[in-house]
Design a protein around this motif. Structure first.
Motif, PDB file in Angstrom:
ATOM      1  N   PRO A 228       0.808  -1.223   0.000  1.00 36.00           N
ATOM      2  CA  PRO A 228       0.000   0.000   0.000  1.00 36.00           C
ATOM      3  C   PRO A 228       0.843   1.274   0.000  1.00 36.00           C
ATOM      4  CG  PRO A 228      -0.880  -1.572   1.592  1.00 36.00           C
ATOM      5  CD  PRO A 228       0.429  -2.117   1.125  1.00 36.00           C
ATOM      6  N   LEU A 229       1.973   1.264   0.723  1.00 34.77           N
ATOM      7  CA  LEU A 229       2.824   2.450   0.727  1.00 34.77           C
ATOM      8  C   LEU A 229       3.541   2.624  -0.607  1.00 34.77           C
ATOM      9  CD1 LEU A 229       4.562   2.893   4.201  1.00 34.77           C
ATOM     10  CD2 LEU A 229       2.930   4.381   3.062  1.00 34.77           C
ATOM     11  N   THR A 230       3.933   1.517  -1.229  1.00 36.37           N
ATOM     12  CA  THR A 230       4.548   1.599  -2.557  1.00 36.37           C
ATOM     13  C   THR A 230       3.568   2.219  -3.543  1.00 36.37           C
ATOM     14  OG1 THR A 230       5.925  -0.350  -2.119  1.00 36.37           O
ATOM     15  CG2 THR A 230       5.586   0.262  -4.417  1.00 36.37           C
ATOM     16  N   SER A 231       2.320   1.751  -3.510  1.00 40.40           N
ATOM     17  CA  SER A 231       1.300   2.291  -4.409  1.00 40.40           C
ATOM     18  C   SER A 231       1.079   3.778  -4.165  1.00 40.40           C
ATOM     19  CB  SER A 231      -0.021   1.538  -4.224  1.00 40.40           C
ATOM     20  OG  SER A 231       0.126   0.170  -4.542  1.00 40.40           O
ATOM     21  N   GLN A 232       1.050   4.169  -2.886  1.00 41.38           N
ATOM     22  CA  GLN A 232       0.805   5.580  -2.578  1.00 41.38           C
ATOM     23  C   GLN A 232       1.996   6.461  -2.954  1.00 41.38           C
ATOM     24  OE1 GLN A 232      -1.686   6.482   1.080  1.00 41.38           O
ATOM     25  NE2 GLN A 232      -0.974   4.431   1.587  1.00 41.38           N
ATOM     26  N   THR A 233       3.207   5.927  -2.842  1.00 43.17           N
ATOM     27  CA  THR A 233       4.387   6.687  -3.259  1.00 43.17           C
ATOM     28  C   THR A 233       4.326   6.979  -4.750  1.00 43.17           C
ATOM     29  OG1 THR A 233       5.736   5.674  -1.521  1.00 43.17           O
ATOM     30  CG2 THR A 233       6.906   6.678  -3.365  1.00 43.17           C
ATOM     31  N   PHE A 234       4.035   5.947  -5.524  1.00 45.79           N
ATOM     32  CA  PHE A 234       3.955   6.164  -6.973  1.00 45.79           C
ATOM     33  C   PHE A 234       2.704   6.949  -7.350  1.00 45.79           C
ATOM     34  CE2 PHE A 234       7.211   2.918  -7.038  1.00 45.79           C
ATOM     35  CZ  PHE A 234       8.046   3.400  -8.031  1.00 45.79           C
TER      36      PHE A 234
ATOM     37  N   GLY B 121     -13.337  29.898 -13.578  1.00 42.33           N
ATOM     38  CA  GLY B 121     -12.535  29.001 -12.751  1.00 42.33           C
ATOM     39  C   GLY B 121     -11.087  28.945 -13.200  1.00 42.33           C
ATOM     40  N   ASP B 122     -10.219  28.581 -12.292  1.00 40.27           N
ATOM     41  CA  ASP B 122      -8.785  28.482 -12.582  1.00 40.27           C
ATOM     42  C   ASP B 122      -8.544  27.342 -13.567  1.00 40.27           C
ATOM     43  OD1 ASP B 122      -6.060  28.549 -12.609  1.00 40.27           O
ATOM     44  OD2 ASP B 122      -5.829  28.572 -10.424  1.00 40.27           O
ATOM     45  N   ILE B 123      -7.778  27.611 -14.598  1.00 37.20           N
ATOM     46  CA  ILE B 123      -7.503  26.553 -15.579  1.00 37.20           C
ATOM     47  C   ILE B 123      -6.404  25.604 -15.098  1.00 37.20           C
ATOM     48  CG2 ILE B 123      -8.219  28.017 -17.520  1.00 37.20           C
ATOM     49  CD1 ILE B 123      -5.203  28.361 -18.170  1.00 37.20           C
ATOM     50  N   PHE B 124      -5.650  26.030 -14.096  1.00 37.19           N
ATOM     51  CA  PHE B 124      -4.529  25.205 -13.635  1.00 37.19           C
ATOM     52  C   PHE B 124      -4.956  24.281 -12.504  1.00 37.19           C
ATOM     53  CE2 PHE B 124      -2.484  29.179 -15.200  1.00 37.19           C
ATOM     54  CZ  PHE B 124      -1.851  28.622 -16.297  1.00 37.19           C
ATOM     55  N   GLU B 125      -4.300  23.097 -12.442  1.00 39.73           N
ATOM     56  CA  GLU B 125      -4.533  22.130 -11.377  1.00 39.73           C
ATOM     57  C   GLU B 125      -3.719  22.531 -10.147  1.00 39.73           C
ATOM     58  OE1 GLU B 125      -6.582  19.105 -11.702  1.00 39.73           O
ATOM     59  OE2 GLU B 125      -7.255  20.443 -13.305  1.00 39.73           O
ATOM     60  N   SER B 126      -4.256  22.265  -8.976  1.00 39.16           N
ATOM     61  CA  SER B 126      -3.574  22.628  -7.737  1.00 39.16           C
ATOM     62  C   SER B 126      -2.714  21.477  -7.240  1.00 39.16           C
ATOM     63  CB  SER B 126      -4.591  23.008  -6.663  1.00 39.16           C
ATOM     64  OG  SER B 126      -3.946  23.190  -5.409  1.00 39.16           O
ATOM     65  N   PHE B 127      -1.486  21.797  -6.835  1.00 46.00           N
ATOM     66  CA  PHE B 127      -0.612  20.788  -6.249  1.00 46.00           C
ATOM     67  C   PHE B 127      -1.070  20.410  -4.841  1.00 46.00           C
ATOM     68  CE2 PHE B 127       2.243  22.465  -9.514  1.00 46.00           C
ATOM     69  CZ  PHE B 127       2.780  21.295 -10.022  1.00 46.00           C
ATOM     70  N   LEU B 128      -1.969  21.195  -4.271  1.00 46.56           N
ATOM     71  CA  LEU B 128      -2.465  20.910  -2.929  1.00 46.56           C
ATOM     72  C   LEU B 128      -3.536  19.825  -2.928  1.00 46.56           C
ATOM     73  CD1 LEU B 128      -2.748  24.530  -1.493  1.00 46.56           C
ATOM     74  CD2 LEU B 128      -0.877  22.899  -1.221  1.00 46.56           C
ATOM     75  N   ASP B 129      -4.014  19.440  -4.108  1.00 45.36           N
ATOM     76  CA  ASP B 129      -5.068  18.425  -4.200  1.00 45.36           C
ATOM     77  C   ASP B 129      -4.512  17.004  -4.284  1.00 45.36           C
ATOM     78  OD1 ASP B 129      -6.982  20.416  -4.148  1.00 45.36           O
ATOM     79  OD2 ASP B 129      -7.081  20.592  -6.334  1.00 45.36           O
ATOM     80  N   HIS B 130      -3.294  16.833  -3.809  1.00 43.28           N
ATOM     81  CA  HIS B 130      -2.670  15.511  -3.886  1.00 43.28           C
ATOM     82  C   HIS B 130      -3.416  14.527  -2.986  1.00 43.28           C
ATOM     83  CE1 HIS B 130      -0.929  15.943   0.143  1.00 43.28           C
ATOM     84  NE2 HIS B 130      -0.619  17.196  -0.200  1.00 43.28           N
ATOM     85  N   PRO B 131      -3.335  13.239  -3.304  1.00 41.46           N
ATOM     86  CA  PRO B 131      -4.030  12.236  -2.476  1.00 41.46           C
ATOM     87  C   PRO B 131      -3.418  12.190  -1.080  1.00 41.46           C
ATOM     88  CG  PRO B 131      -2.557  11.166  -4.052  1.00 41.46           C
ATOM     89  CD  PRO B 131      -2.598  12.627  -4.423  1.00 41.46           C
ATOM     90  N   PRO B 132      -4.245  12.051  -0.038  1.00 40.27           N
ATOM     91  CA  PRO B 132      -3.699  11.982   1.320  1.00 40.27           C
ATOM     92  C   PRO B 132      -2.997  10.655   1.560  1.00 40.27           C
ATOM     93  CG  PRO B 132      -6.053  11.548   1.344  1.00 40.27           C
ATOM     94  CD  PRO B 132      -5.710  11.921  -0.064  1.00 40.27           C
ATOM     95  N   LEU B 133      -1.998  10.692   2.421  1.00 41.25           N
ATOM     96  CA  LEU B 133      -1.312   9.446   2.792  1.00 41.25           C
ATOM     97  C   LEU B 133      -2.167   8.697   3.809  1.00 41.25           C
ATOM     98  CD1 LEU B 133       1.115   7.518   2.856  1.00 41.25           C
ATOM     99  CD2 LEU B 133       2.113   8.964   4.638  1.00 41.25           C
ATOM    100  N   ILE B 134      -2.525   7.478   3.462  1.00 42.38           N
ATOM    101  CA  ILE B 134      -3.308   6.619   4.359  1.00 42.38           C
ATOM    102  C   ILE B 134      -2.365   5.551   4.915  1.00 42.38           C
ATOM    103  CG2 ILE B 134      -5.270   5.048   4.550  1.00 42.38           C
ATOM    104  CD1 ILE B 134      -6.511   6.512   2.146  1.00 42.38           C
ATOM    105  N   LEU B 135      -2.126   5.632   6.212  1.00 43.45           N
ATOM    106  CA  LEU B 135      -1.204   4.670   6.817  1.00 43.45           C
ATOM    107  C   LEU B 135      -1.801   3.267   6.784  1.00 43.45           C
ATOM    108  CD1 LEU B 135       0.039   6.718   9.896  1.00 43.45           C
ATOM    109  CD2 LEU B 135       1.166   6.399   7.698  1.00 43.45           C
ATOM    110  N   PRO B 136      -1.028   2.285   6.368  1.00 43.99           N
ATOM    111  CA  PRO B 136      -1.571   0.919   6.258  1.00 43.99           C
ATOM    112  C   PRO B 136      -1.918   0.330   7.609  1.00 43.99           C
ATOM    113  CG  PRO B 136       0.776   0.975   5.690  1.00 43.99           C
ATOM    114  CD  PRO B 136       0.359   2.375   5.937  1.00 43.99           C
ATOM    115  N   ASN B 137      -2.994  -0.425   7.637  1.00 47.77           N
ATOM    116  CA  ASN B 137      -3.391  -1.172   8.840  1.00 47.77           C
ATOM    117  C   ASN B 137      -3.558  -2.626   8.418  1.00 47.77           C
ATOM    118  OD1 ASN B 137      -4.329  -2.040  11.269  1.00 47.77           O
ATOM    119  ND2 ASN B 137      -6.297  -1.008  11.164  1.00 47.77           N
ATOM    120  N   GLU B 138      -2.443  -3.335   8.417  1.00 47.97           N
ATOM    121  CA  GLU B 138      -2.421  -4.690   7.862  1.00 47.97           C
ATOM    122  C   GLU B 138      -1.980  -5.694   8.924  1.00 47.97           C
ATOM    123  OE1 GLU B 138      -0.731  -4.137   3.464  1.00 47.97           O
ATOM    124  OE2 GLU B 138       0.651  -3.436   4.995  1.00 47.97           O
ATOM    125  N   THR B 139      -2.151  -6.951   8.582  1.00 45.36           N
ATOM    126  CA  THR B 139      -1.568  -8.017   9.402  1.00 45.36           C
ATOM    127  C   THR B 139      -0.052  -7.952   9.237  1.00 45.36           C
ATOM    128  OG1 THR B 139      -3.492  -9.412   9.024  1.00 45.36           O
ATOM    129  CG2 THR B 139      -1.480 -10.495   9.778  1.00 45.36           C
TER     130      THR B 139
END
Length: 608
Positions: free
Chosen positions: A423-429, A549-567
């Motif tokens: 999950p962290l690898t996927s979120q990094t990429f 509306g603004d034609i440019f995309e915001s760098f602040l709209d990045h996906p949040p980091l979700i810490l894994p809760n795994e076995t």
């Protein structure tokens, strides 16, 4: 303390009335002259239909009974509560949290108000008949057949229970036939936390060698050596080049914590969790500084960050399992006990510190990677992959694609080398592709000189070369998800001019729904149709369309980091998984054995 049942009597009365040989001479009587009532009280008959506890050693003969019958399926030993303890119990009851009732009150001052819980039959349906479960309340000194007990264990007929420094009971269950052997002659048993072998073994040296080289995922230690062991693990396994493997810190700390959670005082576990998390955080904060980023230094800068992100993630998952198990152990404790509340606060802080480590290392990784990408991305927009000269084509293609691919390749290699959680690898990429998409899209919208079919086809080709490599590397789905809008804009610009001229605002908006009205309007009004050629009227948006509306995309709209809760991926029920870890575990066992030996007189030490 329960009231005497038929066939049950206080030992003090029996001794007083019968007159044992150690009584003063003037109290001695001929047994034949004793009345039958006194004699009958001395004949104690145990129950035949339920378990009981036979007193072997007590504290006060005027208050102790000979037998304590387990009349119910749950039995609590304790002492009479103080006024303040009774007030706390009443307060808990008012809050709907009723503490367990004490069945047997004992008199020794070193006992807790609730000291020991024994459960049998319907209270533990998974336990075979004749076996029960016993567990000390937090802080209660209890022994089981002479060994200190900290957690719930099986109680069998014939076992000896010690409460505090004074009480010893023999547990019997008359329903079990034939009666099992008694554990009155307690075997010498090594402390569960020592690295030495039992003295009863003929060859202590050989037993010690077997333990030191064992492949079992076990690391035994004394409570007093916990801090030394923590420092030794962290200091010798603080980098990817330490030699123990990518998950060495997590594995070694896990087997240390596993031993503490099973064999040592429960008060120690929260402290170990917090101290280990703090030590890791200190290392990461020191090693997390990054120099000026460039492709050549990617590997050396990212390796320690990936290493600790991976280890902190594994430990976080392992900590969570141990904390949940610890909470389950408290289910019979007095609700709201301040000691347990403090322990839970300590555990929560340990988890929060590991959260910080993962967040910090993730942020440092993506910051470094995006700074490196930033200088490479414009080549994808400016390079012509269809150059007429083969050498120039190869050179330009390498500039446009190879630089980006090298960043992605290096990131993937390092994440695999560090055994980073999927999950962290996927979120990094995911974050890298989000940055790629936003940066290229904004640059493309800003440079309207690229709004032509010929330039769009070049960009599409370069982009496809990158996406094809990502697909082959197993990252195609993530890339497609986060680079979708860039692809939509490039595909829009790749529409043949003759078809685009015949299209209407409504059809274009329907076919490119990801584009906002202001982005679509910007593309259409700046599209290069040719010299002095005005946009067709069909491209005009309907009246009232919101175009501010603004034609440019915001760098602040990045996906949040979700810490894994795994076995946890580290399976401590299996043998030590690698020669490198085996070597390090053996070294740590030898280190702990050395600490034990230093504390012994010279004539009691064991030589290897």
């Amino acid at each position: 303390m329960i009231n005497p049942q038929p066939g049950e009597i206080r030992a003090s009365k029996a001794e007083g009335k019968v007159g044992w040989t150690n009584q003063p001479a003037e109290d001695e009587k001929d047994y034949s002259s004793c009345d039958l009532e006194v004699m009958s009280q001395s004949l104690i008959l145990p129950p035949t239909d339920r378990p009981y506890f036979l007193l072997l050693q007590g504290y006060d003969q005027s208050k102790d009974f000979v037998l304590y019958i387990m009349s119910g399926h749950m039995h609590v030993f304790g002492r009479k509560p103080t006024i303040r303890e009774r007030e706390k119990d009443r307060e808990r009851e008012r809050k709907g949290k009723r503490p367990l009732k004490v069945d047997t009150f004992l008199s020794a001052p070193d006992l807790l108000a609730r000291h020991l819980l024994v459960r049998r039959d319907s209270a533990v349906p998974e336990t075979p008949t004749g076996q029960a479960l016993m567990r000390p309340f937090r802080g209660g000194a209890v022994t089981h057949n002479g060994v200190a007990l900290y957690r719930e264990t099986v109680l069998k007929p014939g076992d000896v229970i010690g409460l505090g420094n004074h009480f010893l009971f023999l547990y019997r269950d008359p329903r079990v036939t034939p009666p099992p052997p008694l554990a009155l002659t307690l075997p010498w048993q090594a402390d569960a936390s020592t690295t030495c072998c039992p003295s009863g073994l003929v060859d202590r040296q050989e037993a010690l060698r077997q333990y030191l080289g064992s492949t079992e995922a076990v690391l035994k230690f004394h409570s007093r050596h916990a801090d030394s062991l923590l420092q030794e693990i962290i200091s010798r396994n603080s980098s990817p080049d330490s030699g123990g493997g990518p998950l060495a810190p997590a594995y070694l700390l896990s087997i240390m914590i596993d031993h503490a959670s099973k064999h040592l005082d429960p008060a120690l576990l929260p402290q170990i969790l917090l101290k280990s998390a703090n030590l890791i955080k200190e290392i990461v904060w020191v090693k997390g500084e990054i120099s000026t980023p460039n492709v050549q230094k990617l590997s050396s800068d990212l390796r320690p960050l990936m290493f600790w992100m991976s280890n902190a993630t594994e430990l976080l998952n392992f900590f969570q399992v141990k904390v949940e198990a610890m909470e389950k152990e408290w289910e019979f404790e007095a609700p709201g006990d301040p000691v347990l509340t403090a322990d839970m606060d300590t555990c929560s802080e340990a988890l929060a510190q590991l959260d910080d480590v993962i967040m910090h290392t993730f942020q440092q990784c993506v910051y470094h990677l995006t700074k490196t990408l930033y200088s490479l991305l414009p080549a994808l927009l400016d390079t012509n992959p269809f150059s007429s000269e083969e050498k120039e084509k190869e050179k330009d293609g390498a500039q446009a694609v190879a630089g980006l691919v090298e960043v992605y390749r290096c990131s993937l290699m390092l994440s695999r080398e560090a055994c980073l959680s999927p999950p962290l690898t996927s979120q990094t990429f995911g974050y890298l592709f989000f940055f790629t998409n936003t940066s290229l899209l904004n640059t493309l919208l800003e440079r309207d000189g690229l709004f032509s079919w010929s330039r769009a086809v070049q960009i599409r080709t370069n982009l496809d070369l990158v996406l094809d490599w990502l697909q082959g590397a197993g990252l195609g789905d993530i890339a497609s998800e986060f680079m979708k809008k860039l692809s939509v804009i490039v595909n829009f610009l790749c529409i043949p001019k003759t078809r685009l001229i015949q299209s209407s605002w409504a059809s274009l908006q329907e076919e490119h729904a990801l584009l906002s009205p202001s982005q679509l309007h910007h593309l259409l009004t700046h599209y290069k149709l040719g010299p002095s050629r005005a946009p067709p009227a069909s491209w005009a948006p309907p009246p009232g369309t919101e175009l501010s509306g603004d034609i440019f995309e915001s760098f602040l709209d990045h996906p949040p980091l979700i810490l894994p809760n795994e076995t946890p991926r580290l399976d401590l029920s299996q043998p030590i998984p690698s020669p490198e870890l085996q070597k390090e575990v053996t070294r740590l066992r030898t280190f702990l054995w050395g600490l034990d030996q230093d504390e012994l007189p010279a004539n009691q030490r064991t030589r290897l």
